[in-house]
Design an enzyme around this catalytic site. Sequence first.
Site, mmCIF file in Angstrom:
data_model
loop_
_atom_site.group_PDB
_atom_site.id
_atom_site.type_symbol
_atom_site.label_atom_id
_atom_site.label_comp_id
_atom_site.label_asym_id
_atom_site.label_seq_id
_atom_site.Cartn_x
_atom_site.Cartn_y
_atom_site.Cartn_z
ATOM 1 C CE LYS A 22 23.364 -41.979 50.204
ATOM 2 N NZ LYS A 22 22.120 -41.986 49.410
ATOM 3 C CG ASN A 23 22.710 -45.205 47.530
ATOM 4 O OD1 ASN A 23 22.208 -44.585 48.475
ATOM 5 N ND2 ASN A 23 23.228 -44.602 46.485
ATOM 6 C CB CYS A 116 16.337 -34.011 45.271
ATOM 7 S SG CYS A 116 17.241 -34.189 43.739
ATOM 8 N NE ARG A 121 16.413 -38.436 42.110
ATOM 9 C CZ ARG A 121 17.143 -38.613 43.221
ATOM 10 N NH1 ARG A 121 17.503 -37.567 43.912
ATOM 11 N NH2 ARG A 121 17.470 -39.809 43.633
ATOM 12 C CG ASP A 303 25.066 -41.656 43.012
ATOM 13 O OD1 ASP A 303 24.615 -42.571 43.718
ATOM 14 O OD2 ASP A 303 24.339 -40.839 42.423
ATOM 15 N NE ARG A 395 20.231 -36.854 52.446
ATOM 16 C CZ ARG A 395 19.458 -36.862 51.362
ATOM 17 N NH1 ARG A 395 19.252 -35.764 50.683
ATOM 18 N NH2 ARG A 395 18.886 -37.972 50.960
HETATM 19 C C1 EPZ Z 1 19.321 -44.315 43.279
HETATM 20 O O1 EPZ Z 1 18.289 -43.334 43.210
HETATM 21 C C2 EPZ Z 1 20.364 -43.763 44.229
HETATM 22 N N1 EPZ Z 1 19.778 -43.575 45.551
HETATM 23 C C3 EPZ Z 1 20.900 -42.435 43.707
HETATM 24 O O2 EPZ Z 1 21.949 -42.034 44.587
HETATM 25 C C4 EPZ Z 1 21.489 -42.657 42.314
HETATM 26 O O3 EPZ Z 1 21.911 -41.408 41.802
HETATM 27 C C5 EPZ Z 1 20.432 -43.282 41.393
HETATM 28 O O4 EPZ Z 1 19.934 -44.498 41.991
HETATM 29 C C6 EPZ Z 1 20.993 -43.616 40.027
HETATM 30 O O5 EPZ Z 1 22.054 -44.510 40.157
HETATM 31 C C7 EPZ Z 1 19.633 -44.646 46.361
HETATM 32 O O6 EPZ Z 1 19.995 -45.756 46.010
HETATM 33 C C8 EPZ Z 1 19.048 -44.395 47.726
HETATM 34 P P1 EPZ Z 1 16.705 -44.269 39.683
HETATM 35 P P2 EPZ Z 1 16.889 -43.690 42.460
HETATM 36 O O7 EPZ Z 1 15.312 -44.647 39.969
HETATM 37 O O8 EPZ Z 1 16.539 -45.097 42.722
HETATM 38 C C9 EPZ Z 1 14.235 -41.846 36.492
HETATM 39 C C10 EPZ Z 1 23.047 -40.672 46.123
HETATM 40 O O9 EPZ Z 1 23.735 -39.659 45.917
HETATM 41 N N2 EPZ Z 1 13.062 -42.387 37.200
HETATM 42 O O10 EPZ Z 1 17.692 -45.331 39.255
HETATM 43 O O11 EPZ Z 1 15.922 -42.627 42.810
HETATM 44 C C11 EPZ Z 1 15.032 -40.851 37.324
HETATM 45 O O12 EPZ Z 1 14.496 -39.552 37.208
HETATM 46 C C12 EPZ Z 1 21.748 -40.850 45.383
HETATM 47 O O13 EPZ Z 1 23.367 -41.613 46.905
HETATM 48 C C13 EPZ Z 1 11.797 -42.178 36.662
HETATM 49 O O14 EPZ Z 1 11.642 -41.537 35.617
HETATM 50 O O15 EPZ Z 1 17.329 -43.510 40.939
HETATM 51 C C14 EPZ Z 1 16.403 -40.974 36.729
HETATM 52 O O16 EPZ Z 1 16.470 -40.178 35.560
HETATM 53 C C15 EPZ Z 1 21.384 -39.643 44.558
HETATM 54 N N3 EPZ Z 1 10.720 -42.693 37.302
HETATM 55 C C16 EPZ Z 1 16.504 -42.441 36.326
HETATM 56 O O17 EPZ Z 1 15.151 -42.924 36.273
HETATM 57 C C17 EPZ Z 1 10.841 -43.427 38.463
HETATM 58 O O18 EPZ Z 1 9.808 -43.902 38.989
HETATM 59 C C18 EPZ Z 1 17.276 -43.294 37.305
HETATM 60 O O19 EPZ Z 1 16.698 -43.094 38.583
HETATM 61 C C19 EPZ Z 1 12.129 -43.623 38.994
HETATM 62 C C20 EPZ Z 1 13.234 -43.105 38.343
#
Ligand code: EPZ
Length: 421
Positions: A22-23, A116, A121, A303, A395
């Site tokens: 998916k990702n 979420c 997020r 995840d 999802r």
């Molecule tokens: C991706 O989300 C995945 N989703 C998530 O999977 C996964 O949990 C996450 O990466 C971490 O591996 C998809 O790929 C569609 P991040 P993403 O930006 O990109 C903080 C699932 O179950 N952050 O790497 O949103 C954030 O709060 C989903 O398939 C900021 O502070 O995750 C987190 O603490 C759930 N500011 C950390 O960074 C930002 O602008 C990592 O988030 C962006 C993120």
Amino acid sequence: MDKFVIEGGHPLSGSVTVSGAKNAALPLMAATLLQPGRYRLNRVPRLRDTATFAQVLEVTGATVSRDGDSLIIDTENCANPEAPYELVRQMRASFYVLGPLLARFGRCRVSLPGGCNWGPRPVDLHLKVLQALGADIELDGGYIVASGQLHGADFTFPITSVGATGNALMAAATADGVTVLRNAAREPEIVALGEFLQQLGAHIEGLGSPTITLTGVQQLSAADATIIPDRIEAGTFLIAGALAGEKVTVSGLDPEHLTAHLQLLEQAGVALEVGTDAITLSRPGQLRPTDMTTAPYPGYPTDLQAQWMALMTQASGSSLIRDEVYQDRFAHLPELLRLGARITLHENAATVVGPAALIGAPVMSTDIRAAAAIVLAALAAEGTSEVLRVYHIDRGHEAIEKKLAGLGAVIERVDDRGGRE
Ligand code: EPZ
């Protein structure tokens, strides 16, 4: 809303094949917006999220059709660089269209995703890196309005972000000049996105390392791609095998993408036969308690945190599970307690004491991976469980009840009118 009715205690055996990730599918679908053309993406999983993303693309004027396991995406006639709130709030990954729409049209309007079920997020890093690349960013009624011609930049992510790295790669591919992204995400899904951009003609070095360098190109051209296997789905099925399996083979995976998970499974006492694209495991005599802390790739994936917690409820002793990526990703914990698990939480660290005798009960899905975790726990529980609101699991886990039933699980999808599907 559909629910799963699961009768626990049935041993699993046989082979299950994982779907495309998916990702990885979602960012590659977004990348087709960069260059007008016709794209064929193979091994795209049938999920609520890929269906929602197809709707996001159609709002811009693209056409999306399914041909078996493939999506045919035509972005020739995109003319509406917008992603509406009603879609983005359903799936925050819709935010991936920001970079490509801005790069192609010089302006776009994308709804902020909101939070979420497990907490805020933020998307501040997406906005900061696009501003570094020359974008003007304004907030207008819950929408990000971005505009400007993009140019190269040297940008260091203060924290590693999968999504922000993805948006930056798509925005920088055709920006004028050289872009260096430091502390960039190394996840296989981001490497896959970068490799797809290379197939379209982008000049990118350093994929899979913390420093990625892009030299902007004027022109890209459409290309086809096959989505990489879903490492989170694979890891979930490996845990199903460790929890309830006699002898389970998970195939169609890439073991390289799962090294942290495989290492922890072995520490917990699970014997693994690791092949080139399949792993066979059998349930260990006894599961050893094994601490786990999540981290950006190649660390242990957040995840799989909920699923690991479900496994540790059966280990013989106490395990400490800490989520350093999302401090509040524990919505699955109260549901596991309902099944009889013994877990306490202090800030972002959960202590799981096993082995706990799990007894079937009605339990609630709250997000994709929490739902997967309680399905796993229900498989190991004595008696019948009802897992409610399985649209969460739909999802991100393609046909999970069919795949588990294929391994011998007694699991049925029941719609809210009581019909069995
Ligand atoms: C991706 O989300 C995945 N989703 C998530 O999977 C996964 O949990 C996450 O990466 C971490 O591996 C998809 O790929 C569609 P991040 P993403 O930006 O990109 C903080 C699932 O179950 N952050 O790497 O949103 C954030 O709060 C989903 O398939 C900021 O502070 O995750 C987190 O603490 C759930 N500011 C950390 O960074 C930002 O602008 C990592 O988030 C962006 C993120």
